[in-house]
Design an enzyme around this catalytic site. Structure first.
Site, PDB file in Angstrom:
ATOM      1  N   ASP A 185      26.559  21.186 156.273  1.00 37.32           N
ATOM      2  CA  ASP A 185      25.831  21.483 157.722  1.00 37.32           C
ATOM      3  C   ASP A 185      24.297  22.141 157.156  1.00 37.32           C
ATOM      4  OD1 ASP A 185      26.735  23.569 155.336  1.00 37.32           O
ATOM      5  OD2 ASP A 185      25.766  25.727 156.460  1.00 37.32           O
ATOM      6  N   GLU A 216      27.879  26.762 154.458  1.00 40.41           N
ATOM      7  CA  GLU A 216      27.081  27.216 153.534  1.00 40.41           C
ATOM      8  C   GLU A 216      25.786  27.591 153.550  1.00 40.41           C
ATOM      9  OE1 GLU A 216      23.821  27.625 150.384  1.00 40.41           O
ATOM     10  OE2 GLU A 216      23.376  26.096 152.270  1.00 40.41           O
TER      11      GLU A 216
HETATM   12 ZN    ZN Z   1      20.807  24.456 151.516  1.00 33.30          ZN
END
Ligand code: ZN
Length: 376
Positions: free
Chosen positions: A73, A136
């Site tokens: 992401d 994340e």
């Molecule tokens: Zn990163």
């Protein structure tokens, strides 16, 4: 496919979070690894929500070796017209690859994938694990989901590397993080008669003041590597109308704690600030709520993972002010460092880029890492 081409292909997937949409990119990585036809490869595309997926790959024997990890992401590109080149085009020029995720961290992922390819003919004596996660940037959602469902075993590798942008400097320690919401309640009334209400904004101000004092206290007991635990008010929301005494106010406090402290310590600290204010002001009504937290990381300089990274990169290990998945892997028995191409200053900004020469150096570093841990 060359390294830069692969990085460009990954950048082209719009994996901005929210909403994430990592599945297409995860599937692409799956296909890339499947096409290498490495004997005994185990690939798992973990679709944990509509359009969202992690990818876990295992190569070689079951004896734990190296874990290479990163996230798919990216943070939103924002106003795309502000970019000199479209953020998902992967423009290459002047020795740089531009795009959202070029530094944080699709080039790191591409270099890891190419390193897997480069070492695929070698004799594996220890296992190699590659993990690409979703979510994340919003609290390690993907990795937490993988561990919660035991799709990565405890102690999956003897050491791990996260390819986040560190300008190829090995990072062995960083603080932990915890964000809190403090909800202050009061009693509304007409602004002309403040004595009849309880002004939640004023009460909140007393908490903010006490926080500053606490920060000064915390600064007296620093960690040798990481400095001190800090608690910073970052958002305040309260009030409904200019002539109404506000009956509620919400304060967000961002805390960064050193390993000897931890989330529980900080939460206790915030609660005792409120308890102590209450003894002087019984009308104060405030609740502390933990919104989100993540672990700290601290590997000693003498740790084999740190030593190996220092010898291969030629750089002394450093500490960082930001949190990474390395802390979560370390918690689960894979002592991990952070080491990847791109400068942290490039992360999350318009015209994000990575130096192509650095990407190539990352590939060579990851290749040597795999060789020395898994193919000694
Ligand atoms: Zn990163």
């Amino acid at each position: 496919m060359e390294l830069v081409e692969l990085a460009r292909s990954l950048v082209a997937f719009r994996t901005e979070i929210p909403p994430g949409n990592e599945e297409g990119c995860a599937r692409y990585i799956y296909d890339f690894l499947a096409d290498l036809h490495i004997e005994g490869t185990e690939l798992r595309l973990d679709s944990f929500e509509a359009g969202r997926a992690n990818l876990v790959a295992r190569f070689g024997p079951s004896e734990p070796g190296l874990l290479l990890g990163g996230h798919i992401d990216v943070v939103p590109a924002g106003d795309e017209s502000a970019w000199s080149h479209p953020p998902f085009e992967g423009f290459v020029g002047g020795g740089r690859l531009y795009g959202r995720g070029a530094a944080d961290m699709k080039t790191g992922l591409a270099a890891m994938l190419k390193a897997v390819e480069a070492t695929s003919k070698g004799k594996m004596r220890r296992g190699l694990v590659f993990v690409a996660t979703a979510g994340e940037e919003v609290g390690f959602d993907g990795l937490k989901a993988l561990y919660a469902r035991k799709l990565i075993p405890e102690g999956a590798a003897r050491l791990g590397i996260m390819g986040e942008p560190t300008s190829l400097r090995p990072i062995r320690a960083h603080k932990g993080l915890a964000d809190f919401r403090i909800s202050v309640s009061g009693r509304s009334g007409h602004a002309s008669r403040p004595e009849l209400g309880v002004n939640a904004i004023e009460k909140c101000a007393s908490i903010i003041e006490a926080l500053s004092a606490w920060r000064r206290t915390l600064s007296k007991t620093p960690d040798r590597d990481l400095g001190c635990t800090i608690a910073t008010p970052t958002m305040v929301r309260g009030g409904t109308k200019s002539n109404v005494i506000p009956d509620s106010c919400e304060l967000i406090v961002d805390t960064r704690w050193v390993p000897k402290h931890g989330t529980a310590f900080v939460e206790k600290g915030l609660n005792s600030i409120i308890a102590s204010l209450k003894t002087k002001d019984p009308t104060l009504d405030a609740q502390v709520e933990l919104m989100y937290d993540s672990y700290s990381l601290k590997l000693p300089q003498s740790h084999p993972a740190v030593k190996l990274a220092e010898s291969i990169t030629g750089f002394k290990s450093e500490v960082a002010p930001y949190g990474t998945e390395a802390a979560l892997y370390t918690k689960h028995g894979v002592p991990s460092i952070v080491l990847g191409p791109g400068n942290l200053k490039q992360a999350h900004i318009v015209d994000e880029f990575v130096q192509v020469s650095e990407a190539k150096r990352a590939l060579s570093i990851y290749t040597k890492m795999i060789q020395s841990v898994c193919q000694p």
